[in-house]
Every structure is written in structure tokens, then in C-alpha cells.
Design a protein around this motif. Sequence first.
Motif, PDB file in Angstrom:
ATOM      1  N   VAL A  82      -6.203   1.773  -5.334  1.00  0.00           N
ATOM      2  CA  VAL A  82      -7.618   1.492  -5.071  1.00  0.00           C
ATOM      3  C   VAL A  82      -7.803   0.046  -4.623  1.00  0.00           C
ATOM      4  N   THR A  83      -7.043  -0.872  -5.227  1.00  0.00           N
ATOM      5  CA  THR A  83      -7.115  -2.279  -4.832  1.00  0.00           C
ATOM      6  C   THR A  83      -6.791  -2.453  -3.362  1.00  0.00           C
ATOM      7  N   PHE A  84      -5.689  -1.846  -2.922  1.00  0.00           N
ATOM      8  CA  PHE A  84      -5.257  -2.016  -1.534  1.00  0.00           C
ATOM      9  C   PHE A  84      -6.188  -1.307  -0.553  1.00  0.00           C
ATOM     10  N   VAL A  85      -6.709  -0.129  -0.927  1.00  0.00           N
ATOM     11  CA  VAL A  85      -7.638   0.583  -0.050  1.00  0.00           C
ATOM     12  C   VAL A  85      -8.923  -0.219   0.131  1.00  0.00           C
ATOM     13  N   CYS A  86      -9.488  -0.695  -0.976  1.00  0.00           N
ATOM     14  CA  CYS A  86     -10.735  -1.466  -0.901  1.00  0.00           C
ATOM     15  C   CYS A  86     -10.524  -2.778  -0.146  1.00  0.00           C
ATOM     16  N   TYR A  94       0.833  -1.213   0.000  1.00  0.00           N
ATOM     17  CA  TYR A  94       0.000   0.000   0.000  1.00  0.00           C
ATOM     18  C   TYR A  94       0.860   1.254   0.000  1.00  0.00           C
ATOM     19  N   VAL A  95       1.859   1.301   0.890  1.00  0.00           N
ATOM     20  CA  VAL A  95       2.740   2.477   0.944  1.00  0.00           C
ATOM     21  C   VAL A  95       3.739   2.482  -0.204  1.00  0.00           C
ATOM     22  N   THR A  96       4.098   1.303  -0.708  1.00  0.00           N
ATOM     23  CA  THR A  96       5.066   1.215  -1.804  1.00  0.00           C
ATOM     24  C   THR A  96       4.480   1.738  -3.114  1.00  0.00           C
ATOM     25  N   VAL A  97       3.183   1.679  -3.272  1.00  0.00           N
ATOM     26  CA  VAL A  97       2.538   2.219  -4.466  1.00  0.00           C
ATOM     27  C   VAL A  97       2.675   3.743  -4.522  1.00  0.00           C
ATOM     28  N   THR A 157     -13.175  -4.416  -7.625  1.00  0.00           N
ATOM     29  CA  THR A 157     -13.669  -3.050  -7.454  1.00  0.00           C
ATOM     30  C   THR A 157     -12.759  -2.056  -8.172  1.00  0.00           C
ATOM     31  N   ALA A 158     -11.447  -2.237  -8.008  1.00  0.00           N
ATOM     32  CA  ALA A 158     -10.488  -1.354  -8.682  1.00  0.00           C
ATOM     33  C   ALA A 158     -10.602  -1.480 -10.193  1.00  0.00           C
TER      34      ALA A 158
END
Length: 325
Positions: A110-114, A78-81, A160-161
Motif C-alpha cells: 500500500v505504501t508503494f502504490v500510494c 514494489y515488485v519485490t514485495v 496512508t498505509a
Amino acid sequence: MITKVMEVDNRTATTHFILLGFPTRPVIQLLLFSIFLATYLLTLLENFLIILAIRSDGQLHKPMYFFLSHLSFLEMWYVTVISPKMLVDFLSYDKSISFNGCMTQLYFFVTFVCTEYILLAVMAFDRYVAICNPLRYPVIMTNQLCGTLAGACWFCGLMTAMIKMVFIARLHYCGTPHINHYFCDISPLLNVSCEDSSQAELVDFFLALMVIAVPLCVVVASYAIILTTILKIPSAHGRQKAFSTCASHLTVVTLFYSTTLFTYARPKLMYAYNSNKVVSVLYTVIVPFLNPIIYCLRNRDVKAALKKTILCRGSGPRESRTMSS
């Protein structure tokens, strides 16, 4: 700086965006670079140590820590993106990002947030079963169910993403698309589009509502029942012990939901405010950095396992040299 464009159907299609980031003096840029670099590296280290501790300590081979390891793995990516591109832009005058690079960054973000929204709801359900149905907990939360739930979290995040990207990537961007942000997010891309983005915004709002509201309802319902159950425990020590098992997760949920809820409930509206970047720093940098600390401070098992892992790794080479001599 010149924005590269190409002709598509008699219209100019942007191939690069310009991320404005944090426009400040070079000295401040260097200071921000140092702070965010240290935070990024510490976030990776913290989450890696938690994963290592869970895998190496047999006492942590439980559903609660299985989901925690997935959360740590997720937040490393998530942070690496976001962080590497942001760090490069602090030191570079060229703050452009290619169209494909921007869409790729947005897709994985968006993938990691969802996925995190849904995973936090699954972790709340796990705490509900553990506290409200302790005798049936091993029967309900089997390895097969835990694996299925974790896989479903990742699948829902990816799908979702993908649906959001179908609508956002096909929008037409023209002129000089300066994005007033430090990464490619939904709200700035909707605002720099030079065509009607109402359909993309409607789809994004509906999916955000599903991904945020449904897990939030699961979290609220789970903790409402958990609180009712805890209050029925006669002894104060028993109530404290029961609450301590879910205090760290509740703190993480509060931090993550409070910093992202309003941003993604109305993405295009939120972009109009300069505070949007500050809020984004909270959930893309600060919250992932704090989550491992919260779990270590509020969870004795994780704290003990981390100490054991660090001490064993540190003393291992010395013990090997002593035995060989």
C-alpha cells in the motif's frame, strides 16, 4: 493444510492465512513460475540500469530524471514485495503466510502504490512547469523543491498505509481464512474477516479517494494546460518536440491508473470477481516491467544514457587490461 490459531479474548485469532494463488496443474504452475521469474528479474535489471544511467550521466541531472529515478527505485521494491512470495508458492504445496507476514506485505505494498500515485502527479506538475513556463522552470523546480516533493510523496504513502493498517490489522479473522489471491491485498482481507468490516472499508475508500482522486485531478489539469499550450505552438516540429517530452510519462500514467483505479475505488466489491487476480497481475507485474521500456523507447536522452552506461561498463574491464599490459 491446517490453519494455526490462538485464543484471544475467548475467540480464535488466526495466525496464518492460506494464499490460493493460481490453482492450476503442476505443469502450468512451473510455466507461470518461469514467466514471472523472468519478468521479475528483468524488471529489477531495467530499473537498476535507469537509476545507474541517471546518476552517471550529467545531462540527466534534471528534475524530470530525478523523479524518474525515484519511480524506478520505488518499482524495484514494489515488485519485490509481491513477486518472491508468489514465486515460492508456485513451487510449494504450503501456500500459507503468517499474520504478521501478511500485514507486513500489505503495509509496504500500500505504501508503494500510494507513493506512486502521488509521484506520478508530481511528475505531471514538473512537465507542466517545463512546457508552460520554460523560462521560469529552473527558478521554480529547484533542487530543494524537488527533494521536498519527493520526500512528501514517500511520507504521504507511508502515512496512508499506516492509517489503513490500523483498521485492517485489528479485524477479527476466524475459521479457515483462504485468500483467493496471490498476495495479501485489502480486498481479500476485508472479505475473509468474520466481523463487520464496514468501518475499515469506509476508511479505506476515503483514503483511496484522496490518494487516487487528488493526484488524478493534478494529472488531468496539468495535461489539459500542457495540451492547450502545445496546440498554440506555430510549428509542427515544435509541437512534436514539446509533446515528446511528456509522452512517456503520459503513457505510464494511463497504464497505472487504468489498471488500479477500479480495483481500489471499491475494494470489497472488486474481490467478488475472478478477474481481480488478472487485473492485479497487470499492475503488480506487467506495468512495472513495461515502465522502463516505455521511458527508453519514448525518451532519447534516457536511451542515449543507457547505451553509454552499458557500453562504458562493458568496455571498462577490457580497457583496464589493455592499459595494464
